[in-house]
Design an enzyme around this catalytic site. Structure first.
Site, mmCIF file in Angstrom:
data_model
loop_
_atom_site.group_PDB
_atom_site.id
_atom_site.type_symbol
_atom_site.label_atom_id
_atom_site.label_comp_id
_atom_site.label_asym_id
_atom_site.label_seq_id
_atom_site.Cartn_x
_atom_site.Cartn_y
_atom_site.Cartn_z
ATOM 1 N N ALA A 29 0.899 -0.932 0.324
ATOM 2 C CA ALA A 29 -0.107 0.020 0.352
ATOM 3 C C ALA A 29 0.994 1.437 -0.229
ATOM 4 O O ALA A 29 2.114 1.240 0.091
ATOM 5 C CB ALA A 29 -1.428 0.000 1.311
ATOM 6 N N VAL A 36 3.998 1.049 2.118
ATOM 7 C CA VAL A 36 3.604 -0.614 3.691
ATOM 8 C C VAL A 36 3.887 -1.671 2.637
ATOM 9 O O VAL A 36 3.467 -1.392 1.918
ATOM 10 C CB VAL A 36 2.218 -0.067 4.385
ATOM 11 C CG1 VAL A 36 2.012 -1.365 5.739
ATOM 12 C CG2 VAL A 36 1.952 0.520 4.955
ATOM 13 N N ASP A 185 -8.518 10.797 11.112
ATOM 14 C CA ASP A 185 -8.402 10.843 9.593
ATOM 15 C C ASP A 185 -9.262 8.928 9.713
ATOM 16 O O ASP A 185 -9.095 7.939 9.026
ATOM 17 C CB ASP A 185 -7.165 10.063 8.944
ATOM 18 C CG ASP A 185 -7.407 10.339 7.961
ATOM 19 O OD1 ASP A 185 -8.190 10.605 7.322
ATOM 20 O OD2 ASP A 185 -6.226 10.019 7.359
#
Length: 409
Positions: A29, A36, A185
């Site tokens: 990702a 990641v 978030d």
């Protein structure tokens, strides 16, 4: 590969192969500031997620934040609106995201908050591995789950979309109104769902990416709970008192921003969800621009918390909408707000608040019924969050910030 070697060398003085038993050089990702990778620990072979900051971010962010502050300053001068006061807290919060040790501490604090309350038994936070974590590299427990908005994935796991949505709404409501330590978030990519380790048919919410957080002051948290109570009960005296203490000179307009619709303190018996007439909309539109300039009488008193709270509220509303609005988000938030006030409502006040919640829940059930009927006859009906969003758009039009607003009435 070059990025990984560079960062591992700077942060650990070792290459990835010297730190982990296995390390996948291809990121699984990637986002704006980090990527990641999947790896396995040398100590016990556990599968982990390794978050590595992108090199250009550290160099570019100070410039971007300066440009942002300058742009907001110019907007304030050009449009004569008090907005630049918001930049220090936003810049501080964004700057803290560049330190993954700060994020790691946030995640551990959030995990402790959830663990301390039985109502949050179905919420978890990935464990941090500190020996493999540095300022620009963070290693956490790997979570095998699906995004909260992946409804087909949830069903494939045998999990209820409604249960997952309810737990998610309660999770953020708990943070805003009870713990005061708020994930700012909460978009779908940061909310993963998996079967609970001990109860396989139960959805467990895994909250990730804890870089952007709000640490509410106890005074603000209590006042924000009271604000929600005042709006739901139409306690205009209390609403005015809270707004005055926050340097807000127009309690009606401020309440309107919370509800995304015009709000009048002159009609104390009117329902919060009552329909707005064309005359009210036109009058509100004519007054709004000037009233907005006077909204913030003293920006030194306005709580910085309001900025990031608004962001979290909007994101979690989107999550509920994206899965078809299976739960009544507003009722959940109002209930948590009522429990977050030290001196809880009693007598007629408690009865009136419960009546308001019952009315809101009745409206929610009515919308769900219409949706079900619509599906049976092949017509898609609007969800509860669709209706809330439509009111928000109407509210923005009333403020004069939409081209069509000039043709109201």
């Amino acid at each position: 590969t070059g990025i990984n070697a560079e960062y591992m060398g700077e942060q650990f003085g070792k290459a990835p192969s010297e730190i982990f038993a296995e390390f996948d050089e291809s990121p699984i990702a990637s986002a704006s500031i980090a990527q990641v990778h999947v790896a396995r620990l040398r100590s016990d072979g556990s599968k982990v997620a390794v978050k590595i900051m992108k090199p250009k971010v550290v160099r570019q962010t100070p410039v971007d934040l300066w440009l942002y502050s300058t742009l907001v300053f110019c907007m304030e001068k050009v449009f004569d609106l008090p907005v630049h006061w918001t930049t220090p807290s936003i810049i501080q919060a964004l700057g803290e995201e560049l330190d993954f040790t700060h994020e790691a501490r946030n995640s551990e604090r959030a995990a402790a908050d959830f663990a301390a309350h039985r109502s949050m038994a179905n919420v978890t936070v990935p464990r941090v591995y500190w020996s493999e974590t540095r300022r620009h590299v963070m290693t956490t427990e790997w979570i095998d789950g699906v995004k909260i908005t992946d409804m087909e994935g949830l069903r494939a796991l045998g999990l209820s979309v409604t249960e997952a949505a309810r737990t998610t709404m309660e999770m953020l409501a708990f943070q805003i109104f009870r713990s005061g330590f708020v994930h700012c978030d909460p978009h779908p990519g940061n909310i993963l769902v998996r079967p609970h380790p001990q109860r396989k048919s139960t959805a467990q919410i895994c909250l990730i990416d804890h870089g952007l957080y709000l640490d509410e002051s106890p005074a603000f948290r209590q006042r924000y709970c009271e604000l929600w109570q005042a709006i739901f009960l139409r306690d205009n005296e209390k609403l005015e008192k809270i707004c005055k203490s926050w340097g807000i000179g127009d309690s009606e307009l401020f309440a309107g921003f919370q509800l995304f619709r015009p709000y009048s303190t002159k009609e104390s018996g009117r329902r919060v969800d009552a329909k707005v007439t064309s005359a009210e909309a036109l009058d509100f539109h004519h007054q709004a621009k000037e009233r907005f300039r006077k909204l913030l009488q003293d920006t030194s008193l306005v709580p910085n918390e309001l900025i990031l709270i608004g962001r979290s509220m909007n994101l979690i509303r989107y999550v509920n909408k994206a899965v078809g609005s299976p739960v009544n988000r507003l009722s959940i938030f109002a209930a948590f707000a009522s429990r977050g006030v030290p001196s809880r409502l009693t007598g007629l006040g408690a009865f009136a608040f419960q009546i308001r919640l019952m009315m809101l829940h009745t409206a929610f059930l009515s919308v769900q019924l219409l949706q079900t009927v619509g599906r049976l006859v092949g017509r898609a009906g609007a969800s509860f969050e669709d209706i809330v969003e439509a009111r928000e758009k109407d509210f923005i039009e009333h403020l004069g910030f939409h081209p069509k607003a000039e043709h109201l009435g």
